[in-house]
Every structure is written in C-alpha cells, then in structure tokens.
Design a protein around this motif. Sequence first.
Motif, short mmCIF file in Angstrom:
data_model
loop_
_atom_site.label_atom_id
_atom_site.label_comp_id
_atom_site.label_asym_id
_atom_site.label_seq_id
_atom_site.Cartn_x
_atom_site.Cartn_y
_atom_site.Cartn_z
N SER A 153 5.22 -23.56 -15.80
CA SER A 153 6.22 -23.04 -16.26
C SER A 153 5.92 -21.55 -16.85
O SER A 153 6.93 -21.14 -17.61
CB SER A 153 6.80 -23.51 -17.48
N ASN B 10 8.76 -18.33 -10.85
CA ASN B 10 9.48 -17.24 -10.81
C ASN B 10 10.58 -17.26 -9.61
O ASN B 10 11.68 -16.61 -9.68
CB ASN B 10 8.52 -16.15 -10.42
N GLU C 229 13.15 -20.34 -17.50
CA GLU C 229 13.37 -19.69 -18.83
C GLU C 229 14.11 -20.42 -19.83
O GLU C 229 13.64 -20.52 -20.94
CB GLU C 229 13.89 -18.25 -18.66
N ARG D 127 14.83 -5.93 -17.77
CA ARG D 127 15.75 -6.85 -18.42
C ARG D 127 16.78 -6.32 -19.34
O ARG D 127 17.61 -7.00 -19.64
CB ARG D 127 14.79 -7.77 -19.32
N TRP E 14 13.63 -28.37 -15.90
CA TRP E 14 12.70 -28.17 -15.04
C TRP E 14 11.56 -29.12 -15.30
O TRP E 14 11.18 -29.50 -16.76
CB TRP E 14 12.03 -26.79 -15.45
N TYR F 295 13.81 -18.54 -11.81
CA TYR F 295 13.47 -17.81 -13.30
C TYR F 295 14.28 -18.23 -14.29
O TYR F 295 13.91 -18.68 -15.32
CB TYR F 295 13.77 -16.31 -12.88
N THR F 296 15.83 -18.26 -14.09
CA THR F 296 16.75 -18.81 -15.15
C THR F 296 16.50 -20.07 -15.79
O THR F 296 16.53 -20.33 -16.98
CB THR F 296 17.98 -18.47 -14.68
N LEU G 250 6.21 -17.52 -16.56
CA LEU G 250 6.76 -16.65 -15.90
C LEU G 250 6.21 -14.95 -16.03
O LEU G 250 5.70 -14.83 -17.05
CB LEU G 250 8.51 -16.65 -16.47
N ASN H 222 7.17 -11.96 -17.18
CA ASN H 222 7.94 -11.21 -18.04
C ASN H 222 8.42 -9.85 -17.65
O ASN H 222 7.83 -9.10 -17.17
CB ASN H 222 7.37 -10.86 -19.30
N LEU H 223 10.04 -9.79 -17.77
CA LEU H 223 10.30 -8.55 -17.33
C LEU H 223 10.59 -7.47 -18.34
O LEU H 223 10.88 -7.85 -19.38
CB LEU H 223 12.06 -8.76 -16.72
N SER I 207 1.86 -14.23 -13.90
CA SER I 207 2.23 -15.30 -14.50
C SER I 207 1.47 -15.90 -15.42
O SER I 207 1.78 -16.27 -16.77
CB SER I 207 3.19 -16.46 -13.75
#
Length: 554
Positions: free
Chosen positions: A65, A26, A33, A75, A59, A29-30, A67, A69-70, A435
Amino acid sequence: MLQIALWKRVAILAAVLFGLALAMPNAFYTRVEGHNDAVQAIEATGATTPELIAKRDAWPGWLPSGLVNLGLDLRGGAHLLAEVQVDDVYAERMDGLWPDVRDALREQRAEIGTIRRRDAPVGELHVQVSRPENMAAAVAAVRELARPTVTLTGVGASDIEVRGEGDMLIVQLSEAEQQATRDRTIQQSLEIVRRRVDEVGTREPTIQRQGADRILIQVPGIGSAEELKALIGTTARLTFHPVVSRTANPDEAPGTGNVIYPDIEDNGTYYILEKRAVVSGEDLTDAQPGFDQNGLPSVTFRFNPAGARKFGQYTSENVGEPFAIVLDEEVISAPVIREAILGGSGQITGNFTVEDSTQLAVLLRAGALPAELVFLEERTIGPELGADSIAAGQIASIVAFVAVLVFMGASYGLFGLFANIALLVNVGLIFGLLSAIGATLTLPGIAGIVLTIGMAVDANVLVFERIREELKSARGPARAIELGYEKALSAILDANITTFITATILFMLGSGPVRGFAVTLGLGILTSVFTAIFVTRLMIVIWMERRRPKTIAL
C-alpha cells in the motif's frame, strides 16, 4: 555457452515481480490513499465508523500500500517563507539575566552605590550605577556570571560581554553566543514546525532552513496558506500565572513585576498577573482534546514530574485564589483553585469548538516556538495547477516512451522488442522504488523519469551494436550474444557510474526540485542497468533456448 543458472533466473524474476508489486498501488492511487488514511485514523483514534471501514476495506490489507507522494507542484498545497525573530530571543536572554546581574551588583553596593535598570537596545542590558568611578568593580562582578559558549565545534569564548560607559554598565551577548543562539533557535523552530505539520498527518512536507534566519515550509495537500499559517504561526507559549486583579482598563499600570493581558474572548476584560510564571508549557508532556463535565470541548494536559511538583505545591498553598492560564499573552481562562491539584494533570476549558481544542492540543504537544515567525512570502497552489503539471508530465513521458519504443523496434527488430519490454519493466521498477522509500515526486522528478526513459535503452544499444560486430566476425549467434554482453559491460558500467555520481552530487548539494530530479535520475540509472544486463539478457537466453536460431537478423 550462453547460459544463466536457474537460481539467477529465479532471483531476477523475483526482483522484477517484487518491484512491480510495490509499484502497483500507484495505479489505484485514490483508492489506496483512502485506505492508508483510514488505517491511520483507526489506529490513532480507535474510531471505527462505517465510512472509515469502507475506505479501509477498499484495498486488500495484504497487498502493498505504499504510494509515491506527490509534491507541492503536483498535488497543490501551501508555500510559506518565514523569518524567525531571533532578536526576541536575545531580549529574553537579557531579561532572564537581569536577576543574576542585580544580585551580583547588590553585593558590591558599598563600592558602586545604587543601581537602576534603564531602557536599552534589543539584546543589551543597561544598568546605571550611582558611583561610576568604581565601574571596574561592577564590571568584574558581572563578568563572574559569564559562561563558556557551547557550539558544535566545542567550547568557545564567554557568552556575555561586559563594559562600562560613563555611569552605564552595558551587558550583551558575545558574537559567538549570538551565533550559537541563532543556530539553536532556528534548529528548534525547524523541529517544532516539523512536529506541528506531522501531527496533522500531511505527507512529505518540505521544511528547511534558508539563509541565516529563514525557514522554507512547503506542505502538499493542505487547503491554503492561511490554514498552514494558523497551524504553525502560533507561538503556543503556555504559562500559568497568579492573578493579581481584573480590570476593564487596558492602559492601567500593572505595577512592578506584573503584566496585563487581555481575555482571549475579547470581552473587554483584562487581567493583571504576576510576570513570573509558576509553571510553563515546557513542563507539559502531553495534551489531548476532550470534553469537560458539561460536554463542552476542552484540552486535558499532563505535566512532567518537575512541573507536577510545582503545580501541586502552588495549588496547595493558594486554594480559593484565581489562577490564570495564558496562551501567547492572552488569558484562556482564570479559574479559582477549588482544591490542590496533585496528580500532575489538569484541564483547559473555554469557549472552544472541537476544531479549536484539537488544534490547541496539537500545538501544545509539539511545543512552543522559541521565537515569533514573520511570514515574508505565502502562496496557495491549487490542485488544478497540479493536475495541469501531471497532465504535462504524462504527455512528455508518453511522447518520449513511444518515440523510444518505435526507434528500438525499427532499429533492432525482435531484440528491440525485448528492449522495449525491459523499458516497461524499468519504469515500473522506478515507481516501485519510489514507493518503497517514500520519496516525493515533483515536476523536476518527472523530468528525471523522462530523461531516464531515453537513457534506459543506451545499455541495450551498446550490447546490440557489439553483438552486430561479433556477428560480422562469422561467430555463431550464441557466442556473438555472449561476447556482446561481455565486451559491452565495461562501457555500460563506466557511463552509468559517472551519471550516478552526478546524481549523487546533485542530491547532496541541491535542495527542493534539484533533489527531486536527482532522486528519480539516480534510481532510474540503477533500474536501467539492472534491466539491460539481467532482464533483457534473460529474455534473449530464453528465446535462444526455445528457438535455437542458426542466424540472427539484427
């Protein structure tokens, strides 16, 4: 003695490192993702473009891996409130029942005379009989068609109600059958909408029933409400019909047992088709976008054994005849059958773009909606609003965090520092658990984390205050610490168990934002108790073993 066995120390340290490792993605994040999206695209399509490979390799694959979620409020995305037109299903049930009613009444023709179907309100079937004095025979004949209504609680009353009024025989669904039909339709609509949304790879959508016949749909990360409506608002009812003729007059009477549908290209061409479909989309098992022999976008499909048999039999008997492919009462194409199609598969061609063929394949794979959706409310939430929410949440979290750190440091000195380190670990463990379970973080969820930050030090405060009391009894530091933890344990557990019960009730009975708050609050309680009882204590024990202080300034 204040001791912790070696295996317990290893277990505590392993749990902390594992939780922090799960939380680590996290912080990037980008990048993570993009890595996850690239891996999913490569697995789904087999494509290995340089762009996908670069995102995948950004990555390391051996690192976690997952994350957090937003949610929609963080988001951005689309919000829809749709009403399912259940009355359409009632009307279809009556249309489907008419052939059986007609056959049953024809067997009683000697008594009731001729019959004729008349226009009726939605959900009712009206049949006029020429000898109303024998209406009882007609009612009895139709009642023989009734079947028990099957609900979640078992088998109930009959599915239809039959009565006579003058020369009119009236058939309608019973109250129990209407309720059962409504529930089945809503559940099927929920499942179809969920399949369609999942097909495009969106993360953690909220799709749930509201009231008697409404569905709430919230999809984070999608471009706009119009895009979402285009995806889920199409009924996507695919049928295959024999073609009777073509016409340019939309008002031309199609004739008994026929319907008139326009060409999807809106070119002024209309097709008169037999109303009864030879095969429907319910017999489809798969649909994939592809290209035809001319390199143009198309959709290939495959039937189940029953559909393949019907499709093969019809095409064998009608070589040289046109055959219409109809999607939601519009003719996609009407090719001529060149030869029998016996393999159970075929291809839909038309003036498609790649996006059109891909979306049509998604809709056909997910299945047709049982009824039309009417959208009562729609909103597009931009990512800017989400960014503002995240920024506000960050500020609130930082302020709460700093205030707690300063208070603990000023109140308990070195032990307060240990509690602050445990608080940092606690927040990391919360994100690690979020996560791991694939939870969605919403603005109320951030509020739950902020509340947890304040509550996380409560257990340490109870322990430290108890240690102070034991030190006043002239006990040594090691014994005072040991008794402090022992005597504060029951109060810690009682306080946190009651709060956890509250969070559980909120999660079970709440929805949307309430559940998001309950999730972060419940996980925060678990991690705060773990860090207070085990992590902080382990740090104190290690410090005591190394320093062996004679007194403690607490």
